[in-house]
Write an enzyme that holds these catalytic residues in place. Sequence first.
Site, short mmCIF file in Angstrom:
data_model
loop_
_atom_site.label_atom_id
_atom_site.label_comp_id
_atom_site.label_asym_id
_atom_site.label_seq_id
_atom_site.Cartn_x
_atom_site.Cartn_y
_atom_site.Cartn_z
N ARG A 54 13.86 33.61 -45.45
CA ARG A 54 13.02 34.06 -44.35
C ARG A 54 12.03 35.14 -44.82
O ARG A 54 10.96 35.29 -44.23
CB ARG A 54 13.89 34.64 -43.23
CG ARG A 54 14.87 33.67 -42.62
CD ARG A 54 15.85 34.40 -41.70
NE ARG A 54 16.82 33.49 -41.09
CZ ARG A 54 17.90 33.89 -40.46
NH1 ARG A 54 18.17 35.20 -40.35
NH2 ARG A 54 18.75 33.03 -39.93
N GLU B 102 14.72 39.74 -41.73
CA GLU B 102 14.68 39.82 -43.18
C GLU B 102 13.28 40.13 -43.70
O GLU B 102 13.13 40.84 -44.71
CB GLU B 102 15.17 38.50 -43.79
CG GLU B 102 16.67 38.28 -43.67
CD GLU B 102 17.13 37.81 -42.30
OE1 GLU B 102 18.34 37.71 -42.06
OE2 GLU B 102 16.24 37.54 -41.44
N LYS C 64 26.79 37.78 -27.61
CA LYS C 64 27.51 37.18 -28.73
C LYS C 64 29.02 37.17 -28.44
O LYS C 64 29.61 38.19 -28.07
CB LYS C 64 27.21 37.98 -30.00
CG LYS C 64 27.85 37.40 -31.26
CD LYS C 64 29.03 38.22 -31.67
CE LYS C 64 29.72 37.56 -32.85
NZ LYS C 64 31.01 38.19 -33.13
#
Length: 392
Positions: A119, A91, A5
């Site tokens: 989700r 989630e 990331k």
Amino acid sequence: LKTTKGYGYPPAEAASDRMHGVAKFNLGTGAQFKSKPTAPSLTSVFANALIDAATEDRRVVGITAAMPGGTGMDIFGRRFPKRTFDVGIAEQHAVTMAAGMACEGLKPFCAIYSTFMQRGYDQVVHDVAIQNLPVRMVLDRAGLVGNDGPTHHGVYDLSYMGCIPNLIIMAPSDEIELKNMIMTQAAYDDGPTVCRYPRGTGYGPETLQDLFGYKLEDGQIPAKGEIIPMGKGRVIRRPGASRGKSKKDRVCILTIGTRLHEALVAAKEVEEQDPTLGVTVADARFMKPLDVDMVRQLADEHSVMITVEEGSIGGFGDHVLHFLTLDGLMDDGDLKFRPMVIPDALFEAGSQHEQYDLAGLNAEHIRGTILRLTKRKKAPQLEEVEEQVSRD
């Protein structure tokens, strides 16, 4: 395939849950140039309210799905590191884990962005609602969210949560109500609860007193929230003196969430513009259970009812309309009803005010709806609208 990331830019690599999208920033340090808020963020208000609840009850725990900074769980985690759980971008697991904790007598607060709770929808139904477990779901970033754009707008939760049995669904209008609702969730053990609140900051004591009508001791916002009656709304504003003498000149605006501010501004502007109109403003607080006694009273006393929400079609306004029709409150034809919702469209990045302007949910749009329904202003015909668009 493994990615890193923010690869190549150290500040982004070091910020595990931030700098996905940025405002103007310092290239050397990564610090973003943002205006300093005059009131605390609602996310921090939630986090500190949860800390208050956890201080009083050791069973309170917090769960997030890779968004500790965005949901305020980082603040809670610094105070209660052993009672904070980050499950990563999962989630579905976060919701099921909360259900398991509730089975064992804990009081889990599952804090997830509204858009990402989609989700975990299957788990909300099967692992929480069917078993009627006291899982406290807190949906941050409800409504339009500004520069994060259409992937992050939380405009569907009132619709997708509202159809699930056993859920209690609430939305605070301001920072005091947010504190109150977190304490209310903490105290409620008879089933699952949902509290949705938007991105942004509180209003501060001056606005809360001048516009919302709060009577604050020493002009200060209460440090702690208090438990509020489940499923009970509140009337915030009554018409000014000698206004709305006949029912046809009385209008009520029923809001849920932070559009209450815009509704109060619109009501004041309407009464300043027309001395005969009287405008009542009420805060529903809860979509489920709906305060049907308050809705009945509003329907009985007014000729126009307008609902305003920060959600799509199928949400709060539809629940109110469903009740009005089933209860026979529209059978005599003396009540006009209009729901104001997020339009059936995707909103690109911009400021929240700009997005709500495009959605037609700011004070000027509420004011215009009132004036048209009370025949103080002509509603444009489709041909006129098309002609104006072509000229623009």
